[in-house]
Design a protein around this motif. Structure first.
Motif, PDB file in Angstrom:
ATOM      1  N   ASN A  36       7.115  60.113 -59.719  1.00 48.56           N
ATOM      2  CA  ASN A  36       5.853  60.412 -59.063  1.00 48.56           C
ATOM      3  C   ASN A  36       5.215  59.165 -58.477  1.00 48.56           C
ATOM      4  O   ASN A  36       4.062  59.178 -58.077  1.00 48.56           O
ATOM      5  N   SER A  37       5.969  58.071 -58.475  1.00 47.52           N
ATOM      6  CA  SER A  37       5.460  56.830 -57.895  1.00 47.52           C
ATOM      7  C   SER A  37       6.602  56.084 -57.225  1.00 47.52           C
ATOM      8  O   SER A  37       7.777  56.326 -57.511  1.00 47.52           O
ATOM      9  N   GLU A  57      -2.692  54.914 -49.322  1.00 40.38           N
ATOM     10  CA  GLU A  57      -3.475  56.128 -49.565  1.00 40.38           C
ATOM     11  C   GLU A  57      -2.957  57.297 -48.728  1.00 40.38           C
ATOM     12  O   GLU A  57      -2.815  58.424 -49.224  1.00 40.38           O
ATOM     13  N   VAL A  60       0.202  58.650 -50.275  1.00 39.90           N
ATOM     14  CA  VAL A  60      -0.083  59.490 -51.446  1.00 39.90           C
ATOM     15  C   VAL A  60      -0.527  60.879 -50.986  1.00 39.90           C
ATOM     16  O   VAL A  60      -0.065  61.899 -51.504  1.00 39.90           O
ATOM     17  N   GLU A  61      -1.410  60.920 -49.985  1.00 42.53           N
ATOM     18  CA  GLU A  61      -1.900  62.201 -49.481  1.00 42.53           C
ATOM     19  C   GLU A  61      -0.764  63.043 -48.903  1.00 42.53           C
ATOM     20  O   GLU A  61      -0.710  64.251 -49.096  1.00 42.53           O
ATOM     21  N   GLU A  62       0.149  62.398 -48.188  1.00 45.08           N
ATOM     22  CA  GLU A  62       1.239  63.138 -47.533  1.00 45.08           C
ATOM     23  C   GLU A  62       2.319  63.586 -48.515  1.00 45.08           C
ATOM     24  O   GLU A  62       2.905  64.651 -48.354  1.00 45.08           O
ATOM     25  N   THR A  63       2.593  62.779 -49.534  1.00 47.13           N
ATOM     26  CA  THR A  63       3.740  63.063 -50.401  1.00 47.13           C
ATOM     27  C   THR A  63       3.370  63.407 -51.845  1.00 47.13           C
ATOM     28  O   THR A  63       4.200  63.932 -52.577  1.00 47.13           O
ATOM     29  N   GLY A  64       2.158  63.045 -52.265  1.00 49.23           N
ATOM     30  CA  GLY A  64       1.786  63.213 -53.661  1.00 49.23           C
ATOM     31  C   GLY A  64       2.379  62.141 -54.554  1.00 49.23           C
ATOM     32  O   GLY A  64       2.260  62.167 -55.771  1.00 49.23           O
ATOM     33  N   CYS A  65       3.011  61.154 -53.941  1.00 49.94           N
ATOM     34  CA  CYS A  65       3.688  60.075 -54.665  1.00 49.94           C
ATOM     35  C   CYS A  65       2.827  58.815 -54.616  1.00 49.94           C
ATOM     36  O   CYS A  65       2.474  58.334 -53.543  1.00 49.94           O
ATOM     37  N   LYS A  66       2.466  58.303 -55.774  1.00 49.65           N
ATOM     38  CA  LYS A  66       1.636  57.102 -55.873  1.00 49.65           C
ATOM     39  C   LYS A  66       2.422  55.878 -55.407  1.00 49.65           C
ATOM     40  O   LYS A  66       3.623  55.758 -55.651  1.00 49.65           O
TER      41      LYS A  66
END
Length: 200
Positions: A36-37, A57, A60-66
């Motif tokens: 997830n990152s 940022e 993260v918004e596009e993929t959900g990956c930190k």
């Protein structure tokens, strides 16, 4: 999923001099991360670091990956990557590295197979390609120029290849004058020297 994330990161973040996926070759274990990152290695204080921070940022918004950004001084980046690769414990998913290091790390980098390079100049794609495999996206290029004395070198003798350059340097070398030189100090000294070292 991880390959897709790496591809998106490569396309979206554009961090560093050359962006490469690290630690995904067979036999190399990922030292940290839970899927997830994504951990990105960049040169501290560089445009690559600023760009990574500016795009994290949105990624993260596009993929959900930190996005975890690891900023390291240029002088320590090579050693850090080399140590990870030798230990088969990669701590980074993506690294913004100097293009001159690409050959040294080529065996540990997963090729980019689905890249859209249609708008690349051929030389840009070539700089990220080793043995026919695209290993990284070039982020920017340095333009080198040859400064020479017209009173010593006629226009038809201006070298166009390294071999011609070496031949001319030997011809011009005398007891009173060096046939060629590199910067001896200042921030560009290492880059000037690397041109000579890498071509050799």
């Amino acid at each position: 999923m991880k390959k897709r994330i790496l591809s998106i990161m490569l396309a979206a973040a554009m961090v560093g001099m050359l962006v490469v996926g690290c630690g995904s070759k067979e036999g190399t274990k990922k030292a940290k991360g839970d899927g997830n990152s994504i951990t990105v290695l960049v040169e501290s204080g560089s445009p690559a670091e600023a760009l990574a921070k500016d795009t994290a940022e949105a990624f993260v918004e596009e993929t959900g990956c930190k996005v975890v950004i690891d900023a390291v001084a240029y002088t320590g980046m090579y050693d850090k990557l080399s140590t990870e690769i030798k230990a088969k414990q990669a701590a980074h998913d993506v690294a913004g590295m100097d293009v001159v290091w690409l050959a040294a790390f080529a065996d540990a980098i997963e090729p980019i197979n689905d890249a859209d390079t249609s708008d690349f100049l051929p030389t840009l794609q070539d700089s990220g390609t080793i043995d026919g495999k695209l290993l990284g996206y070039p982020m920017w290029v340095n333009t080198k120029i040859l400064i020479y004395r017209k009173d010593l070198i006629p226009e038809d003798k201006v070298p166009k290849t390294w071999d011609e350059y070496q031949t001319l340097a030997k011809e011009l070398n005398t007891n009173d004058m060096s046939g060629t030189t590199v910067f001896g100090s200042g921030s560009d000294a290492v880059c000037s020297f690397l041109d000579f070292a890498c071509q050799a």
